[in-house]
Design a protein around this motif. Sequence first.
Motif, PDB file in Angstrom:
ATOM      1  N   MET A   1       1.058  -1.139  -0.504  1.00  0.00           N
ATOM      2  CA  MET A   1       0.401  -0.087   0.003  1.00  0.00           C
ATOM      3  C   MET A   1       0.873   1.682   0.479  1.00  0.00           C
ATOM      4  N   SER A   2       0.733   2.477  -0.660  1.00  0.00           N
ATOM      5  CA  SER A   2       1.235   3.038  -0.783  1.00  0.00           C
ATOM      6  C   SER A   2       0.880   4.248   0.339  1.00  0.00           C
ATOM      7  N   ASP A   3       2.009   5.428   0.761  1.00  0.00           N
ATOM      8  CA  ASP A   3       2.240   6.010   1.520  1.00  0.00           C
ATOM      9  C   ASP A   3       1.965   7.141   1.311  1.00  0.00           C
ATOM     10  N   LEU A   4       1.591   8.155   2.274  1.00  0.00           N
ATOM     11  CA  LEU A   4       1.217   9.443   2.110  1.00  0.00           C
ATOM     12  C   LEU A   4       2.460  10.490   2.791  1.00  0.00           C
ATOM     13  N   GLU A   5       2.673  11.286   1.669  1.00  0.00           N
ATOM     14  CA  GLU A   5       3.722  12.045   2.455  1.00  0.00           C
ATOM     15  C   GLU A   5       3.513  13.431   2.190  1.00  0.00           C
ATOM     16  N   THR A   6       3.005  15.080   2.965  1.00  0.00           N
ATOM     17  CA  THR A   6       3.196  15.757   2.964  1.00  0.00           C
ATOM     18  C   THR A   6       4.125  16.794   2.167  1.00  0.00           C
ATOM     19  N   LEU A   7       4.152  17.148   1.472  1.00  0.00           N
ATOM     20  CA  LEU A   7       5.188  18.153   0.837  1.00  0.00           C
ATOM     21  C   LEU A   7       4.565  19.509   1.453  1.00  0.00           C
ATOM     22  N   THR A   8       5.738  20.123   1.109  1.00  0.00           N
ATOM     23  CA  THR A   8       5.616  22.253   1.163  1.00  0.00           C
ATOM     24  C   THR A   8       6.515  22.367   0.856  1.00  0.00           C
ATOM     25  N   PHE A   9       6.117  23.381  -0.990  1.00  0.00           N
ATOM     26  CA  PHE A   9       6.639  24.151  -1.248  1.00  0.00           C
ATOM     27  C   PHE A   9       7.017  24.971  -1.949  1.00  0.00           C
ATOM     28  N   ARG A  10       7.055  25.393  -2.857  1.00  0.00           N
ATOM     29  CA  ARG A  10       7.122  26.705  -4.031  1.00  0.00           C
ATOM     30  C   ARG A  10       6.366  26.288  -4.877  1.00  0.00           C
ATOM     31  N   ARG A  11       5.126  27.233  -5.217  1.00  0.00           N
ATOM     32  CA  ARG A  11       4.483  26.852  -6.732  1.00  0.00           C
ATOM     33  C   ARG A  11       5.720  27.904  -7.767  1.00  0.00           C
ATOM     34  N   PRO A  12       4.878  26.866  -9.379  1.00  0.00           N
ATOM     35  CA  PRO A  12       5.699  28.165 -10.498  1.00  0.00           C
ATOM     36  C   PRO A  12       5.636  29.730 -10.078  1.00  0.00           C
ATOM     37  N   ASP A  13       4.134  29.879 -10.072  1.00  0.00           N
ATOM     38  CA  ASP A  13       4.004  31.229  -9.689  1.00  0.00           C
ATOM     39  C   ASP A  13       4.737  31.957  -8.326  1.00  0.00           C
ATOM     40  N   GLY A  14       5.039  31.247  -7.249  1.00  0.00           N
ATOM     41  CA  GLY A  14       6.433  31.953  -6.391  1.00  0.00           C
ATOM     42  C   GLY A  14       5.155  31.785  -4.796  1.00  0.00           C
ATOM     43  N   ASP A  15       3.885  30.980  -5.071  1.00  0.00           N
ATOM     44  CA  ASP A  15       2.920  31.118  -3.817  1.00  0.00           C
ATOM     45  C   ASP A  15       3.247  29.753  -3.263  1.00  0.00           C
ATOM     46  N   ALA A  17       3.002  26.210  -1.280  1.00  0.00           N
ATOM     47  CA  ALA A  17       1.678  24.811  -1.503  1.00  0.00           C
ATOM     48  C   ALA A  17       2.364  23.601  -0.391  1.00  0.00           C
ATOM     49  N   VAL A  18       0.966  23.059  -0.643  1.00  0.00           N
ATOM     50  CA  VAL A  18       1.177  22.071   0.830  1.00  0.00           C
ATOM     51  C   VAL A  18       0.796  20.610   0.130  1.00  0.00           C
ATOM     52  N   TRP A  19       1.244  20.158  -0.090  1.00  0.00           N
ATOM     53  CA  TRP A  19       0.433  18.465  -0.944  1.00  0.00           C
ATOM     54  C   TRP A  19       0.454  16.454  -0.081  1.00  0.00           C
TER      55      TRP A  19
END
Length: 392
Positions: A1-15, A17-19
Motif C-alpha cells: 500500500m502506498s504511503d501519504l507524504e506531506t510536501l511543502t514547496f513553492r509553486r511556479p508562480d512563487g506561492d 503549496a502543501v500537498w
Amino acid sequence: MSDLETLTFRRPDGDKAVWEVEMDPGPPEETRNFRTRRGLYQNFPIAIRYAIGGENAELPLENAIATGLRMLRRFDADRHFPWERGATYYPWQLSRLFGYEVDRDEPFAITAEYGAPIEQLTSPLVSPDDLGKFAGGLILLEQLGISHRQLRGNTLHWDPTSRTLQINRFEYARRLGEPRSRLAQVPTPADRTPREWASPEQILGRGFIDAGDDLYAAGCALLSVVTPGGLHIGLGGRPDVAASGMPWLGQILHGVFDAPDARPTATELLRRLGQIMGADEVPRHEPDTLAEGRRAYDQLMAAKGQPAPARPARPSSPPPNEPPGGHPPFASGPDDPTGPRAAPGQDGYPTPHTMTGPGASTDPETLTRPPSPHGGSTSSTRPEKRRRRGRR
C-alpha cells in the motif's frame, strides 16, 4: 500500500503549496548527486528529485528549475496547475515543473513525468507514426531556444498509452548560442559507445551550443529504439543507420549526423516524418530584447572599420510547419492521438481518448538503484538562492 507524504514547496508562480502525495513503494532511485522518489498527485505521476551531492547537485537542480520556469512562461502555463481553473495548454512532450524548494539541506524539484526510460524498451519501435511522435519534442526545444544536452536512454521516456515521447531532466540544459562545455563521458567522437549520444562538437566542448546538438543525440535515440539490439556504432564513432534494417530511415535521417552546418532543422525532420504541429502547440514568440543594442554595436564597429564579431543566430519562434512534401505520408489520421491533452484518467495514467496532438544516465553518473517500474504572479527570476551553511 502506498504511503501519504506531506510536501511543502513553492509553486511556479512563487506561492507556497502543501500537498499530500501518494508515494510509490520501494526504495528511491539514487546516484552520487540526486535521489528521486516517485508518486501520484491529482492522478499525475510525479518525480521528486532531491539534490544530495552538495553544490555539484544543487547548481544543476537550480538550473533545471530555472529552465522549467522559462518553458512554463513561454506557454503562459506558470500561474495554474493543469487541474485548476484558468490552466493553459502545456506540451506533454516536455516534463512539466510543478514546484520546487531550495531553502533546505536537500533542495528538490517536482516534475510530472510519464512513461518509462527508452532504455527499458523490450521491443523496437518500427511504426512510422510512432517515430513521428517520438521526434515531436525536438521542435519545441528548438523554438524555446533551449538545448537539453543530456538526451540519453533514461532522460527520454516513452509512454505506450499515449504513444508519446517525453523529454525529462533539464539539469544541464542551456540557452542556444551559449559556449559549449563538455558533458560526454568519452574523450573523442571516435570513442563513442552505443550509450553515448552527444554530438561530436559537444563531446569536444568547442564552439557555441546549437539546436543541431540535440538533433544529433535525438538521431541516436531514434536508431536505438528501431535497431534490433540497439544503436550500432560504425567507423570513427559514427552512428550506423544501415544497421536498422530500414532503408527508408536513411532518407528520414539524411544529414542528421553530418557537420553542424549541414544538419537539417528539427522542423525539417518532423516534416520528413509527416508531422505537423498546430499553432496552439508551439510556444508564444519571445522577441530578442537585445537586438537593438547589438545592431548599434555592429554599426559602431563598422564605423571604426572593424568587422562585427561572429555570433550564433539567436533562435526565435518560427511559424507553424508547412504541410510535408517529398516524403512518404506518415502523418497520423484524425483518430490517431499524438499526446495527452487532458488530465490523466482515474487509473492514474493519462487517458488518450481526448488527445488531439502532441555508460550514461540521467546525470553523468550510473544509477546505483533500479528505476521505478512505471515509468499568482509570474515569477521572472531564478528560484531564491538558499544560504549554503558551512561553505565559502
